[in-house]
Design a protein around this motif. Structure first.
Motif, PDB file in Angstrom:
ATOM      1  N   GLN A  10      -9.723 -21.533 -71.926  1.00  0.00           N
ATOM      2  CA  GLN A  10     -10.794 -21.620 -70.946  1.00  0.00           C
ATOM      3  C   GLN A  10     -11.286 -23.056 -70.848  1.00  0.00           C
ATOM      4  N   SER A  11     -11.397 -23.542 -69.624  1.00  0.00           N
ATOM      5  CA  SER A  11     -11.959 -24.869 -69.393  1.00  0.00           C
ATOM      6  C   SER A  11     -12.685 -24.810 -68.070  1.00  0.00           C
ATOM      7  N   SER A  12     -13.524 -25.817 -67.823  1.00  0.00           N
ATOM      8  CA  SER A  12     -14.305 -25.819 -66.599  1.00  0.00           C
ATOM      9  C   SER A  12     -13.880 -26.969 -65.691  1.00  0.00           C
ATOM     10  N   ARG A  13     -12.666 -27.417 -65.836  1.00  0.00           N
ATOM     11  CA  ARG A  13     -12.219 -28.540 -65.018  1.00  0.00           C
ATOM     12  C   ARG A  13     -10.855 -28.241 -64.414  1.00  0.00           C
ATOM     13  N   PRO A  14     -10.528 -28.916 -63.293  1.00  0.00           N
ATOM     14  CA  PRO A  14      -9.189 -28.761 -62.734  1.00  0.00           C
ATOM     15  C   PRO A  14      -8.139 -29.281 -63.713  1.00  0.00           C
ATOM     16  N   PHE A 362     -18.865 -31.022 -61.081  1.00  0.00           N
ATOM     17  CA  PHE A 362     -18.320 -32.287 -60.584  1.00  0.00           C
ATOM     18  C   PHE A 362     -17.072 -32.661 -61.382  1.00  0.00           C
ATOM     19  N   HIS A 363     -16.045 -33.042 -60.662  1.00  0.00           N
ATOM     20  CA  HIS A 363     -14.760 -33.332 -61.291  1.00  0.00           C
ATOM     21  C   HIS A 363     -14.170 -34.599 -60.680  1.00  0.00           C
ATOM     22  N   GLU A 364     -13.245 -35.202 -61.406  1.00  0.00           N
ATOM     23  CA  GLU A 364     -12.655 -36.462 -60.981  1.00  0.00           C
ATOM     24  C   GLU A 364     -11.184 -36.281 -60.687  1.00  0.00           C
ATOM     25  N   GLY A 365     -10.797 -36.502 -59.423  1.00  0.00           N
ATOM     26  CA  GLY A 365      -9.388 -36.389 -59.030  1.00  0.00           C
ATOM     27  C   GLY A 365      -8.550 -37.576 -59.435  1.00  0.00           C
ATOM     28  N   VAL A 390       0.545 -37.403 -54.344  1.00  0.00           N
ATOM     29  CA  VAL A 390       0.161 -36.020 -54.075  1.00  0.00           C
ATOM     30  C   VAL A 390      -0.031 -35.329 -55.420  1.00  0.00           C
ATOM     31  N   LYS A 391      -1.166 -34.665 -55.600  1.00  0.00           N
ATOM     32  CA  LYS A 391      -1.443 -33.994 -56.865  1.00  0.00           C
ATOM     33  C   LYS A 391      -1.666 -32.502 -56.634  1.00  0.00           C
ATOM     34  N   ILE A 392      -1.102 -31.683 -57.524  1.00  0.00           N
ATOM     35  CA  ILE A 392      -1.275 -30.236 -57.481  1.00  0.00           C
ATOM     36  C   ILE A 392      -2.097 -29.822 -58.703  1.00  0.00           C
ATOM     37  N   TRP A 393      -3.177 -29.072 -58.437  1.00  0.00           N
ATOM     38  CA  TRP A 393      -4.143 -28.734 -59.464  1.00  0.00           C
ATOM     39  C   TRP A 393      -4.229 -27.233 -59.672  1.00  0.00           C
ATOM     40  N   ASP A 394      -4.430 -26.841 -60.925  1.00  0.00           N
ATOM     41  CA  ASP A 394      -4.795 -25.469 -61.269  1.00  0.00           C
ATOM     42  C   ASP A 394      -6.320 -25.414 -61.277  1.00  0.00           C
ATOM     43  N   MET A 395      -6.888 -24.640 -60.344  1.00  0.00           N
ATOM     44  CA  MET A 395      -8.341 -24.573 -60.201  1.00  0.00           C
ATOM     45  C   MET A 395      -8.923 -23.257 -60.715  1.00  0.00           C
ATOM     46  N   THR A 396      -8.113 -22.443 -61.372  1.00  0.00           N
ATOM     47  CA  THR A 396      -8.551 -21.082 -61.707  1.00  0.00           C
ATOM     48  C   THR A 396      -9.794 -21.048 -62.590  1.00  0.00           C
ATOM     49  N   GLN A 397      -9.914 -21.993 -63.512  1.00  0.00           N
ATOM     50  CA  GLN A 397     -11.076 -21.974 -64.396  1.00  0.00           C
ATOM     51  C   GLN A 397     -12.312 -22.570 -63.738  1.00  0.00           C
ATOM     52  N   VAL A 398     -12.122 -23.236 -62.601  1.00  0.00           N
ATOM     53  CA  VAL A 398     -13.243 -23.856 -61.900  1.00  0.00           C
ATOM     54  C   VAL A 398     -13.818 -22.926 -60.855  1.00  0.00           C
ATOM     55  N   ILE A 399     -12.942 -22.280 -60.078  1.00  0.00           N
ATOM     56  CA  ILE A 399     -13.409 -21.459 -58.961  1.00  0.00           C
ATOM     57  C   ILE A 399     -13.474 -19.973 -59.290  1.00  0.00           C
ATOM     58  N   GLY A 400     -12.943 -19.579 -60.452  1.00  0.00           N
ATOM     59  CA  GLY A 400     -13.025 -18.181 -60.849  1.00  0.00           C
ATOM     60  C   GLY A 400     -12.268 -17.248 -59.949  1.00  0.00           C
ATOM     61  N   CYS A 401     -11.168 -17.770 -59.338  1.00  0.00           N
ATOM     62  CA  CYS A 401     -10.451 -16.949 -58.353  1.00  0.00           C
ATOM     63  C   CYS A 401      -9.686 -15.798 -59.010  1.00  0.00           C
ATOM     64  N   SER A 402      -9.427 -15.893 -60.307  1.00  0.00           N
ATOM     65  CA  SER A 402      -8.681 -14.817 -60.942  1.00  0.00           C
ATOM     66  C   SER A 402      -9.475 -13.515 -60.909  1.00  0.00           C
ATOM     67  N   LEU A 403     -10.823 -13.638 -60.998  1.00  0.00           N
ATOM     68  CA  LEU A 403     -11.651 -12.437 -60.932  1.00  0.00           C
ATOM     69  C   LEU A 403     -11.780 -11.929 -59.504  1.00  0.00           C
ATOM     70  N   ALA A 404     -11.795 -12.866 -58.560  1.00  0.00           N
ATOM     71  CA  ALA A 404     -12.047 -12.485 -57.161  1.00  0.00           C
ATOM     72  C   ALA A 404     -10.819 -11.942 -56.470  1.00  0.00           C
ATOM     73  N   THR A 405      -9.653 -12.419 -56.829  1.00  0.00           N
ATOM     74  CA  THR A 405      -8.450 -12.073 -56.076  1.00  0.00           C
ATOM     75  C   THR A 405      -7.482 -11.216 -56.841  1.00  0.00           C
ATOM     76  N   GLY A 406      -7.743 -11.013 -58.122  1.00  0.00           N
ATOM     77  CA  GLY A 406      -6.798 -10.242 -58.917  1.00  0.00           C
ATOM     78  C   GLY A 406      -5.686 -11.077 -59.490  1.00  0.00           C
ATOM     79  N   PHE A 407      -5.724 -12.378 -59.218  1.00  0.00           N
ATOM     80  CA  PHE A 407      -4.696 -13.264 -59.765  1.00  0.00           C
ATOM     81  C   PHE A 407      -4.993 -13.543 -61.228  1.00  0.00           C
TER      82      PHE A 407
END
Length: 410
Positions: A10-14, A362-365, A390-407
């Motif tokens: 668990q982390s709170s950053r991208p 707040f996060h730093e790209g 071009v950077k690809i980020w895992d945002m799951t721990q930041v946006i909480g989408c795993s709970l919202a979308t079932g991912f």
């Protein structure tokens, strides 16, 4: 292929998953290919590139196509595999991408603008290609014939665009800081209203048709949420960036807004709470707290034999105050002020410590961001910018989408 996201603590950053390099100049747009491990990018080096993830875990270009002019923006429609590329010369070029993403075929050219194309929306329901440009216009064209259907001119560069296909309403931001709402028809249009609130060029728009909310980001470092459905106009000011806001995405399921700025700042706003609208600034000839005259109030200065003071405004109540009566600074996140702002001494006393709790992260790209695209179903974000990366980020721990979308990460 489905995007592979490894299980992490668990982390709170991208978390940076991949870094794609290869463009020779600024990358102006990058979008995910839905349900594929792929990204499409366009840039100032006149190239269109489709990057697919290989077994090695790295992204390599399966398509590398060069056009006649720098690519400024794009719109990709996955179901039809149609891609529309806006160019610096004002033209929009349409291509079709093969099912295996290994071939690109030219379809047609649209004579959209006289100078750089700033934004494109392809609407398959209307069979329209809508675009804005630095020739101060918005145009809509038939995607079947390529012919021009209509055009509207503004007083300054049109910089960004969103479109609601159900109502045929177009939102156009421009470099004067205004957002114009147009109702488009096959060959006619009408101007509905103009939204004024930004103090700098509007650089990005995001329209949420479900809640009928419009979000705008600008060079004044701020984001404004406009309640279009409630017909309230300006409803919320968000200040949490140090540079111009370049890209926005609202996640309806988690009620979060993601905004990216030119300095690489990534802010995730919690919009699932009751917020307060920032007040309109009041004007006065004297301080509305101590009644001392401001420097243009010559009569009161003469009568009281005092030197006029500079006018300031309390961000919480909006009153016109002098520096002595607004010596305090405070954050006030419920009103969107994530950084310390000027408040009058009276308002400062009413702000409790819990009122200062941040409602954003707040996060730093760590690169200059021109554009951002999100795939909330996989918790992924792609950013690109003037550093050609071009950077690809895992945002799951930041946006909480795993709970919202079932991912759930694997």
């Amino acid at each position: 292929m489905a995007a592979e996201i490894h299980s992490r603590p668990q982390s709170s950053r991208p978390v940076l998953l991949n870094k794609i390099e290869g463009h020779q100049d600024t990358v102006n747009a990058a979008v995910f290919i839905p349900k594929e491990d792929g990204v499409i990018t366009v840039g100032e080096d006149r190239t269109i590139r489709v990057w697919l993830k290989r077994d090695s875990g790295q992204y390599w270009p399966s398509i590398y196509h060069t056009v006649s002019s720098p690519c400024s923006t794009m719109s990709y429609h996955h179901d039809s595999k149609r891609i529309f590329i806006g160019q610096d010369n004002g033209a929009i070029v349409e291509f079709e991408i093969s099912e295996d993403f290994n071939k690109i075929t030219f379809v047609k050219t649209y004579p959209a603008h006289q100078s750089r194309v700033s934004a494109i929306v392809y609407c398959p329901e209307c069979e329209w290609v809508i675009s804005t440009g630095h020739d101060k216009s918005v145009s809509w064209m038939c995607s079947r014939s390529g012919s021009m259907l209509g055009r509207h001119y503004f007083s300054s560069w049109a910089s960004c665009l969103q479109f609601d296909h159900d109502t045929k309403h177009a939102f156009i931001g421009d470099c004067s800081g205004q957002i114009t709402l147009l109702k488009l028809d096959q060959n006619t249009y009408s101007v509905i209203t103009t939204l004024k609130g930004h103090e700098g060029s509007v650089g990005s728009l995001y329209w949420d048709p479900a809640q009928r909310l419009l979000f705008s980001g600008a060079s004044d470092h701020s984001v404004i949420m406009w309640d279009i459905g409630g017909r309230k106009g300006r409803t919320l000011l968000l200040q949490g960036h140090h540079d111009r806001v370049q890209s926005l995405c609202y996640l309806q399921l988690t009620r979060q807004l993601v905004s990216c700025a030119a300095d690489g700042g990534i802010t995730v706003w919690n919009m699932d709470i009751s917020r307060e609208e920032a007040p309109q600034w009041l004007e006065s000839d004297s301080c509305q707290k101590c009644e001392q005259p401001f420097f243009w109030n010559l009569k009161q200065m003469w009568d009281s034999k005092t030197i006029g003071l500079r006018q300031h405004h309390c961000r919480k109540c909006g009153k016109a105050v002098c520096g002595k009566c607004s010596s305090k600074r405070s954050t006030y996140p419920v009103m969107g002020f994530e950084f310390q702002v000027r408040v009058c001494d009276a308002c400062y006393e009413t702000i409790k410590e819990e009122d200062r709790t941040s409602l954003a992260t707040f996060h730093e790209g760590k690169h200059n961001i021109n554009h951002m695209n999100m795939d909330s179903s996989r918790g992924l974000m792609v950013t690109c910018g003037s550093d050609r990366v071009v950077k690809i980020w895992d945002m799951t721990q930041v946006i909480g989408c795993s709970l919202a979308t079932g991912f759930s990460p694997r």
